[in-house]
Design a protein around this motif. Structure first.
Motif, PDB file in Angstrom:
ATOM      1  N   PRO A 135     -30.614  25.727  -2.885  1.00  0.00           N
ATOM      2  CA  PRO A 135     -32.026  25.847  -2.547  1.00  0.00           C
ATOM      3  C   PRO A 135     -32.871  24.590  -2.440  1.00  0.00           C
ATOM      4  N   GLY A 136     -33.785  24.482  -1.602  1.00  0.00           N
ATOM      5  CA  GLY A 136     -34.527  23.347  -1.426  1.00  0.00           C
ATOM      6  C   GLY A 136     -34.148  22.457  -0.419  1.00  0.00           C
ATOM      7  N   ASP A 137     -32.720  22.660   0.107  1.00  0.00           N
ATOM      8  CA  ASP A 137     -32.118  21.565   1.337  1.00  0.00           C
ATOM      9  C   ASP A 137     -32.973  21.946   2.481  1.00  0.00           C
TER      10      ASP A 137
ATOM     11  N   ARG B  44     -35.323  25.705   5.794  1.00  0.00           N
ATOM     12  CA  ARG B  44     -35.422  25.356   4.383  1.00  0.00           C
ATOM     13  C   ARG B  44     -35.050  26.305   3.631  1.00  0.00           C
TER      14      ARG B  44
ATOM     15  N   ILE C 182     -33.729  28.677   0.869  1.00  0.00           N
ATOM     16  CA  ILE C 182     -34.248  29.291  -0.568  1.00  0.00           C
ATOM     17  C   ILE C 182     -33.011  30.067  -1.233  1.00  0.00           C
TER      18      ILE C 182
END
Length: 83
Positions: A5-7, A28, A30
């Motif tokens: 998550p966040g990539d 993005r 999550i």
């Protein structure tokens, strides 16, 4: 590449034929679904990002993990907090 998550990733034809040409998107992550799927494929939940990096649409996509390209996002200058 280990997806977290966040990539932020570029999703194009290498990830799935449905994202070829002008249907490619910046995404993005999550949530990475941990359910077992076809070898090398993964369900991702996240946001389609616009040119400025803003979230445009929440989506769930099924893609070939090896076809994703990681995007490095420049967070920009930080502003000082108020005292």
């Amino acid at each position: 590449m280990v997806l977290r998550p966040g990539d932020v990733v570029q999703v194009g034809a290498e990830a799935s034929v449905q994202f070829s040409g002008d249907r490619a998107l910046t995404f993005r992550i999550i949530r990475v679904d941990t359910r077992v799927t076809y070898d090398g494929w993964v369900w991702l939940e996240g946001y389609v990002l616009g040119p400025a990096g803003n979230a445009l649409q929440r989506r769930r996509i099924f893609v070939r993990q090896g076809g994703l390209r990681q995007v490095l996002i420049n967070p920009g200058p930080r502003t000082a907090g108020r005292a």
